[in-house]
Design an enzyme around this catalytic site. Structure first.
Site, PDB file in Angstrom:
ATOM      1  N   ASP A 384       0.864  -1.184   0.000  1.00 47.59           N
ATOM      2  CA  ASP A 384       0.000   0.000   0.000  1.00 47.59           C
ATOM      3  C   ASP A 384       0.893   1.225   0.000  1.00 47.59           C
ATOM      4  OD1 ASP A 384      -2.957   0.880   0.420  1.00 47.59           O
ATOM      5  OD2 ASP A 384      -1.761   2.162   1.751  1.00 47.59           O
ATOM      6  N   GLU A 428      -4.670   2.418  -4.205  1.00 48.78           N
ATOM      7  CA  GLU A 428      -3.222   2.430  -4.132  1.00 48.78           C
ATOM      8  C   GLU A 428      -2.688   1.155  -3.507  1.00 48.78           C
ATOM      9  OE1 GLU A 428      -4.761   4.537  -0.428  1.00 48.78           O
ATOM     10  OE2 GLU A 428      -5.239   4.506  -2.553  1.00 48.78           O
TER      11      GLU A 428
END
Length: 526
Positions: A384, A428
């Site tokens: 992430d 993301e």
């Protein structure tokens, strides 16, 4: 491994394309064989019809010359009997001592005076006429220069002699001369008995038997001299053809047929011929090949036109059908390409080109089942981007998309594309599935990914580290208790948040802070 479904789809499409191509090839081959077979059968039929036309012409000609030959031989035999009667009568003294009327009646029977027969003459040893079949009086004619007279005067021959056609000095007509020798009691030459058959008789005989329908019918006298010919041409009577190729061919056997050059005129003829009895006479028919095959050529033209039309239609239909198959094949190719593209789009993240969440779930479930079945390790890494909302707020979404693509390329560069599966599963958030990889190996891969991304040193003021970075959580079975793929994801997710809580830009392994965990993955498939 993530391309297995796409490969199967491609193989299925390829199989269909192969079947289309294979069918088109078989169709073309079958059509070609059909056309060749049809042409071969038609050619054989035409060849048979051509032979039949020649055979029919030969049968017709053979029948004609047999009829003519028998009639001519019979009439020569009858006339020869009359000549023999004169020879026998001249040997009897009482006949020669009888009155002129009685002697004439004894020597010359009715056969010698029949229509078509020329005068019968009795010549003495000097060639002077001493008796004839038409009158009682003498004739002032000498025939010592004739071929038949010299034949008997120069040699001993008691048989019938047939000479080439000549013009009679008695009637002025063309005749085929027949003669026999007169001998004295001591065997010396005493004269000749001669007569003949008028050539007009043969002409009428040819006309009555329909010889004009059999091409050219010719009667040859001794030495290859034309005695009669139908169609009749006066100037051809008496012409010698003894040196012609076709006449020499006839002399090789008594009867038969052959194709050879015309004796008079141009072109080839079908000759059918026979000898007339034991006489030095031949009879033949000569039919031009164009006449024999005239009807056959019409039939061949008709049949050939039909066959060529059928072949053309067959080839046209084959071409049309082949074109249809080609169009279908091309449509299949386009459809297969579109299906592959749709399949790729359905399982690919549009922004980064990595596998999307759908493909991630499919591959993880498959690999989890395989790992449980084979008891091989399976690692899952979740990544992430750190403080990514702040990156978007500070630099804009376009720069944010560029940062996500940079992260995706860095992940691809540090993984094995033949074994590892890289995915973007959220805004993301990224995931990497590492089959047959334990926790230590997976951590090395995760560290390489993290370092590669940080190594770009992309400015990120909202990140305490000052650059674009990622945090990673790692879970691995069987060390991590994961009864299903969701449990493995949850374990990796907990490790990810553990990495974030410990300052970000790091890799955290699930279960490292928990002691005494046991393997609980017990589900098995296959």
């Amino acid at each position: 491994m993530e391309l297995r479904v796409l490969e199967m789809s491609a193989q299925s499409a390829g199989g269909r394309l192969f079947r289309w191509t294979h069918s088109a090839a078989w169709l073309s081959a079958f059509s070609l064989l059909s056309v060749v077979g049809l042409c071969a059968v038609s050619a054989f039929m035409l060849w048979q019809l051509r032979n039949h036309a020649a055979w029919q012409s030969e049968i017709t000609s053979r029948s004609l010359i047999q009829v003519l030959g028998r009639d001519i031989a019979r009439n020569i035999e009858l006339y020869d009997l009359s000549l023999r009667a004169v020879v026998d009568g001249m040997k009897r003294p009482q006949v020669m001592e009888a009155s002129p009327e009685l002697r004439h009646m004894i020597l010359f029977d009715r056969a010698a005076t029949a229509a078509g027969f020329a005068y019968a003459l009795v010549l003495d040893r000097n060639g002077n006429v001493i008796a004839n079949s038409q009158t009682l009086g003498p004739m002032s004619i000498n025939a010592a220069d004739r071929e038949y007279f010299r034949h008997f005067a120069d040699g001993v021959d008691d048989g019938l002699h047939i000479s080439a056609p000549i013009v009679s000095r008695v009637s002025g007509q063309w005749v085929l001369t027949l003669s026999r020798r007169l001998s004295n009691p001591d065997g010396s030459f005493a004269g000749v008995v001669t007569g003949g058959i008028q050539l007009d008789y043969f002409r009428n005989l040819f006309a009555m038997t329909g010889a004009d329908r059999a091409g050219t019918v010719t009667l040859y006298g001794p030495g290859g001299t034309i005695a009669m010919r139908e169609p009749f041409v006066q100037s051809q009577i008496g012409t010698r053809v003894a040196e012609s190729v076709s006449y020499l061919e006839m002399l090789k056997r008594r009867s038969g047929s052959f194709v050879g050059p015309a004796m008079i005129g141009e072109g080839d003829r079908q000759f059918v011929f026979t000898d007339i009895g034991d006489y030095p006479l031949q009879l033949s028919t000569a039919v031009p090949l164009t006449k024999i095959y005239a009807n056959w050529q019409g039939e061949a033209l008709g049949l050939g036109s039909v066959v060529l039309s059928l072949c053309a239609v067959t080839m046209l239909l084959t071409w049309l059908f082949g074109r249809e198959l080609t169009q279908r094949r091309r449509a299949e190719e386009v459809t297969a390409a579109l299906n592959l593209e749709l399949e790729r789009l359905a399982t690919t993240d549009a922004l980064t080109g990595l596998c999307n969440r759908r493909r991630f779930d499919e591959v993880l479930a498959r690999e989890w089942r395989r790992a449980v079945r084979t008891q091989q390790p399976l690692s899952l890494v979740l990544l992430d981007a750190d403080y990514f909302k702040g990156f978007n707020d500070r630099y804009g979404h376009q720069r944010g998309d560029e940062a996500l693509r940079l992260i995706a390329r860095s992940i691809e560069a540090t993984t094995d594309p033949t074994r590892d599966i890289t995915c973007r599963i959220g805004g993301e958030e990224f995931a990497v599935i590492l089959p047959d990889t334990d926790a230590e190996g997976a951590k090395l891969v995760a560290e390489r990914m993290r370092e590669a991304i940080a190594g770009w040193k992309v400015p990120h003021v909202a990140n305490p580290h000052g650059i674009l970075s990622v945090s990673a959580g790692l879970a691995q079975i069987p060390q991590t208790p994961a009864a299903d793929p969701a449990a493995l994801i949850a374990a990796a997710d907990r490790a990810l948040y553990g990495a974030k809580s410990q300052g970000r830009n790091r890799v955290q392994i699930a279960g490292q802070s928990e002691a005494g965990l046991r393997i609980v993955a017990q589900s098995r498939i296959g």
